[in-house]
Motif scaffolding. Structure first.
Motif, short mmCIF file in Angstrom:
data_model
loop_
_atom_site.label_atom_id
_atom_site.label_comp_id
_atom_site.label_asym_id
_atom_site.label_seq_id
_atom_site.Cartn_x
_atom_site.Cartn_y
_atom_site.Cartn_z
N ALA A 121 29.99 8.23 35.43
CA ALA A 121 31.29 7.57 35.35
C ALA A 121 31.12 6.09 35.03
N ALA A 122 30.15 5.45 35.69
CA ALA A 122 29.89 4.03 35.44
C ALA A 122 29.46 3.80 34.00
N MET A 123 28.59 4.66 33.49
CA MET A 123 28.13 4.52 32.11
C MET A 123 29.29 4.67 31.13
N ARG A 124 30.10 5.70 31.32
CA ARG A 124 31.22 5.93 30.39
C ARG A 124 32.22 4.78 30.43
N LEU A 125 32.52 4.27 31.63
CA LEU A 125 33.46 3.16 31.73
C LEU A 125 32.91 1.91 31.06
N ALA A 126 31.61 1.65 31.23
CA ALA A 126 30.99 0.48 30.59
C ALA A 126 31.03 0.60 29.07
N ILE A 127 30.79 1.81 28.57
CA ILE A 127 30.84 2.04 27.12
C ILE A 127 32.26 1.85 26.59
N GLU A 128 33.23 2.34 27.35
CA GLU A 128 34.62 2.29 26.89
C GLU A 128 35.28 0.93 27.07
N HIS A 129 34.95 0.24 28.16
CA HIS A 129 35.69 -0.98 28.50
C HIS A 129 34.81 -2.24 28.57
N GLY A 130 33.50 -2.10 28.40
CA GLY A 130 32.61 -3.23 28.58
C GLY A 130 32.33 -3.46 30.06
N VAL A 131 31.26 -4.16 30.35
CA VAL A 131 30.84 -4.37 31.74
C VAL A 131 31.91 -5.12 32.51
N GLU A 132 32.52 -6.11 31.88
CA GLU A 132 33.54 -6.90 32.57
C GLU A 132 34.73 -6.06 33.00
N GLY A 133 35.00 -5.00 32.26
CA GLY A 133 36.15 -4.17 32.57
C GLY A 133 35.89 -3.06 33.57
N VAL A 134 34.69 -3.03 34.13
CA VAL A 134 34.32 -1.98 35.09
C VAL A 134 34.39 -2.53 36.51
N THR A 135 34.98 -1.78 37.40
CA THR A 135 35.01 -2.13 38.82
C THR A 135 34.48 -0.96 39.64
N VAL A 136 34.07 -1.26 40.85
CA VAL A 136 33.60 -0.21 41.75
C VAL A 136 34.71 0.80 42.01
N ASP A 137 35.94 0.30 42.22
CA ASP A 137 37.06 1.20 42.47
C ASP A 137 37.29 2.15 41.30
N ALA A 138 37.15 1.64 40.09
CA ALA A 138 37.37 2.48 38.90
C ALA A 138 36.28 3.54 38.79
N ILE A 139 35.04 3.15 39.08
CA ILE A 139 33.94 4.12 39.04
C ILE A 139 34.16 5.21 40.07
N ALA A 140 34.51 4.80 41.29
CA ALA A 140 34.73 5.78 42.37
C ALA A 140 35.87 6.73 42.02
N ALA A 141 36.96 6.17 41.47
CA ALA A 141 38.10 7.01 41.11
C ALA A 141 37.74 8.01 40.02
N ALA A 142 36.95 7.56 39.04
CA ALA A 142 36.55 8.45 37.95
C ALA A 142 35.65 9.57 38.44
N ALA A 143 34.88 9.30 39.49
CA ALA A 143 34.00 10.32 40.07
C ALA A 143 34.68 11.10 41.19
N ASP A 144 35.94 10.76 41.46
CA ASP A 144 36.74 11.45 42.49
C ASP A 144 36.14 11.30 43.89
N VAL A 145 35.68 10.08 44.20
CA VAL A 145 35.20 9.76 45.55
C VAL A 145 35.80 8.42 45.95
N SER A 146 35.57 8.01 47.18
CA SER A 146 36.07 6.72 47.66
C SER A 146 35.10 5.60 47.32
N ALA A 147 35.60 4.38 47.34
CA ALA A 147 34.73 3.22 47.13
C ALA A 147 33.67 3.15 48.21
N ARG A 148 34.02 3.55 49.42
CA ARG A 148 33.03 3.57 50.50
C ARG A 148 31.89 4.53 50.18
N THR A 149 32.24 5.69 49.64
CA THR A 149 31.20 6.64 49.23
C THR A 149 30.32 6.06 48.14
#
Length: 208
Positions: A22-50
């Motif tokens: 999920a992190a790789m795909r988001l970085a490719i699509e939006h650039g590193v600046e556009g990636v957040t932990v919350d977005a990665i967690a949501a894309a992987a269907d888990v919590s930010a704590r996880t």
């Protein structure tokens, strides 16, 4: 208990892979600046704590497909025949891991992103450094050397890590005119020959 632990470990591995992809795909699509932990967690269907149970930050998650490739080298190296010359083993595992696979285009895009971002380069180098320390122990066991005091296993492990990074980066740039397996073989051959100075006439640009 063994079955339960096996299922638990497989579930953890699957969650980690889902986060890293999920992190790789988001970085490719939006650039590193556009990636957040919350977005990665949501894309992987888990919590930010996880997420933080697996990675300290987004940088480590983004480069995980590359550092996991380094870990695959280590795992395959440990599986090579014990009586196989160590340099032959190194060549074999680098061919197995670095030769393009089904996620070829994604990995190229990720390597280009990493090269352009100093924070990602730093995260990648940290991952490779850890892999090299573990690889030195494997090489020491194969060669009868002591990783606590002998240079040899650490130098071979360092060559492995450097070859992975330099060869992949040059190949992604597309300026060498060589296939990835040929670049791996050329790099290892030069190391084994003691890195002799290149022939200036042979390496000169004929157009220049």
């Amino acid at each position: 208990m063994t079955v339960e632990m096996g299922l638990r470990e497989r579930k953890k591995a699957a969650t980690r892979e889902a986060l890293s992809r999920a992190a790789m795909r988001l970085a490719i699509e939006h650039g590193v600046e556009g990636v957040t932990v919350d977005a990665i967690a949501a894309a992987a269907d888990v919590s930010a704590r996880t997420f933080h149970n697996y990675f300290p930050g987004k940088e480590e998650a983004i480069v995980a497909p590359l550092t996991d490739g380094a870990r695959e080298v280590l795992a395959r190296l440990a599986q090579r025949p014990a009586d196989e010359p160590v340099w032959d083993s190194v060549r074999a595992v680098l061919h197995d891991v670095l030769v393009p696979g089904e996620r070829f285009e994604e990995m190229i895009a990720l390597m280009r992103i990493v090269k352009a971002d100093p924070s990602l380069v730093a995260s990648q180098l940290c991952g490779l450094g850890e892999m090299q320390r573990e690889a030195a122990a494997v090489i020491a066991a194969r060669t009868g050397t002591d990783p606590e005091r002998d240079l040899y296993p650490h130098l071979v492990a360092g060559v492995m890590g450097l070859t992975m990074r330099v060869v992949a980066n040059l190949w992604v740039d597309g300026r060498t005119g060589a296939d990835l397996p040929d670049l791996i073989d050329s790099a290892l051959a030069q190391f084994r020959a003691g890195l002799p100075a290149p022939d200036a006439a042979a390496t000169a640009d004929p157009s220049g």
